[in-house]
Enzyme design. Structure first.
Site, PDB file in Angstrom:
ATOM      1  N   LYS A   1      25.637-106.174  19.650  1.00  0.00           N
ATOM      2  CA  LYS A   1      26.901-105.476  19.876  1.00  0.00           C
ATOM      3  C   LYS A   1      26.925-104.725  21.199  1.00  0.00           C
ATOM      4  CE  LYS A   1      29.341-106.403  17.441  1.00  0.00           C
ATOM      5  NZ  LYS A   1      30.016-107.744  17.439  1.00  0.00           N
TER       6      LYS A   1
ATOM      7  N   GLY B   1      28.007-106.460  24.045  1.00  0.00           N
ATOM      8  CA  GLY B   1      28.836-107.268  24.938  1.00  0.00           C
ATOM      9  C   GLY B   1      28.259-108.647  25.184  1.00  0.00           C
TER      10      GLY B   1
ATOM     11  N   HIS C   1      18.373-111.471  21.006  1.00  0.00           N
ATOM     12  CA  HIS C   1      18.306-110.045  20.687  1.00  0.00           C
ATOM     13  C   HIS C   1      16.862-109.591  20.470  1.00  0.00           C
ATOM     14  CE1 HIS C   1      22.587-109.734  20.346  1.00  0.00           C
ATOM     15  NE2 HIS C   1      22.712-110.231  19.129  1.00  0.00           N
TER      16      HIS C   1
ATOM     17  N   ARG D   1      24.449-101.187  26.911  1.00  0.00           N
ATOM     18  CA  ARG D   1      25.725-100.541  26.579  1.00  0.00           C
ATOM     19  C   ARG D   1      25.453 -99.178  25.968  1.00  0.00           C
ATOM     20  NH1 ARG D   1      30.299-102.951  22.317  1.00  0.00           N
ATOM     21  NH2 ARG D   1      32.066-101.729  23.121  1.00  0.00           N
TER      22      ARG D   1
ATOM     23  N   SER E   1      30.319-100.313  16.966  1.00  0.00           N
ATOM     24  CA  SER E   1      30.615-101.739  16.910  1.00  0.00           C
ATOM     25  C   SER E   1      29.731-102.431  15.875  1.00  0.00           C
ATOM     26  CB  SER E   1      30.412-102.377  18.291  1.00  0.00           C
ATOM     27  OG  SER E   1      30.750-103.735  18.278  1.00  0.00           O
TER      28      SER E   1
ATOM     29  N   TYR F   1      27.451-102.730  30.258  1.00  0.00           N
ATOM     30  CA  TYR F   1      28.770-103.074  29.731  1.00  0.00           C
ATOM     31  C   TYR F   1      29.830-102.247  30.456  1.00  0.00           C
ATOM     32  CZ  TYR F   1      32.432-103.784  26.188  1.00  0.00           C
ATOM     33  OH  TYR F   1      33.596-104.106  25.534  1.00  0.00           O
TER      34      TYR F   1
ATOM     35  N   MET G   1      39.687-114.517  25.171  1.00  0.00           N
ATOM     36  CA  MET G   1      38.559-114.863  24.304  1.00  0.00           C
ATOM     37  C   MET G   1      38.929-114.722  22.830  1.00  0.00           C
ATOM     38  SD  MET G   1      35.071-113.397  26.080  1.00  0.00           S
ATOM     39  CE  MET G   1      34.079-114.011  24.704  1.00  0.00           C
TER      40      MET G   1
ATOM     41  N   ARG H   1      36.904-107.087  17.924  1.00  0.00           N
ATOM     42  CA  ARG H   1      37.616-105.936  17.380  1.00  0.00           C
ATOM     43  C   ARG H   1      38.434-105.213  18.445  1.00  0.00           C
ATOM     44  NH1 ARG H   1      36.581-100.651  15.836  1.00  0.00           N
ATOM     45  NH2 ARG H   1      34.752-100.653  17.188  1.00  0.00           N
TER      46      ARG H   1
END
Length: 286
Positions: free
Chosen positions: A44, A46, A99, A121, A129, A184, A223, A248
């Protein structure tokens, strides 16, 4: 919470698509090629936006690739069983996403000249997020409240472990020529110049019209409407599409809507304790 994750070397992973056996195989045996490009993030941060941008860099702003191939096939996830199988057998240069914390990453990364791009971020936005994402996913134990998820996040009891450890680990690579750190926040604030920085790192050049096309087609709204990028093709046993959208908001500072003053103070104290010895210019949201 131990029965709600797949655990490997003290790190919790989602229980779909992961096993200790293949995570061990990745760490010990996966060989990176010098021509590979890796997108590295904590969940989460980006990630999918960066994948879309890099795909558009490689296609010189052309949209055929991003509109015909699901995003997780364009840049497969190294640590998932499906992504690993695809990448292991793929010929030529590979674009891949991960990740994984650095200590679980393929050992070959330390000898490879593969290009590593780490997207950082604001962890408060990552937390918010993540809370909404894991609530609609069927991959891990669902948090019952933001307060509960905040506690899990601070203790590192979330998928892929501690944000603080993940960030510290990968930032240890920041002086290497084949490592690029982006935030981000700078990507949101000045997308054009940040994309040009990315192009330079990747050895790519975009003409003005190609760059304009990239900026248009990697925007949040475009997107969100692209079924190859918005995760609506993901099966419902993985994502509960009725409960919310994968895409979102795509903004910076959303945490301010959800954190109480007390929660912000608690988080700031933990951040200072865990990250105080790192250069503060690494954290542009501060």
């Amino acid at each position: 919470m131990s029965d709600e994750y797949v655990w490997f070397e003290g790190i919790p992973f989602p229980f779909v698509g992961f096993s200790p056996e293949h995570l061990r195989d990745i760490k010990e045996n996966f060989v990176l090629k010098d021509e590979d490009v890796l997108i590295l993030t904590f969940p989460k941060s980006g990630t999918n936006w960066l994948i879309e941008i890099i795909c558009l860099i490689y296609s010189k702003g052309g949209t055929k690739w991003i509109q015909s191939v699901p995003i997780w096939e364009r840049s497969p996830w190294l640590e998932t069983s499906q992504g690993y199988k695809f990448l292991k057998d793929k010929e030529g240069p590979r674009l891949m996403t991960s990740h994984l914390p650095i200590h679980l990453f393929p050992k070959s990364v330390f000898k490879s000249k593969a290009k590593l791009i780490y997207l950082l971020r604001n962890p408060r936005d990552v937390l918010v997020s993540g809370y909404f994402f894991w609530t609609i996913s069927n991959l891990v134990k669902k948090p019952e409240s933001l307060e509960q998820y905040l506690d899990w996040f601070i203790r590192g009891n979330v998928a892929f472990g501690s944000w603080f450890d993940h960030t510290r680990g990968w930032l240890s690579m920041r002086e290497k020529e084949n490592f690029l750190m982006l935030s981000y926040e700078e990507l949101k604030r000045d997308t054009r110049n940040t994309v040009q920085k990315l192009c330079q790192f990747l050895g790519k050049k975009l003409e003005p019209d190609e760059l304009n096309s990239l900026l248009e087609h990697s925007s949040f709204q475009v997107m969100k409407e692209n079924k190859m990028s918005n995760y609506t093709l993901m099966p419902s046993h993985i994502l509960d599409h009725k409960s919310g959208s994968f895409m979102r908001k795509g903004i910076s500072g959303d945490w301010k809507t959800y954190f109480t003053v007390a929660q912000a103070e608690v988080f700031d104290k933990v951040f200072e304790e865990k990250m105080a010895d790192l250069p503060q210019e690494l954290f542009p949201w501060k």
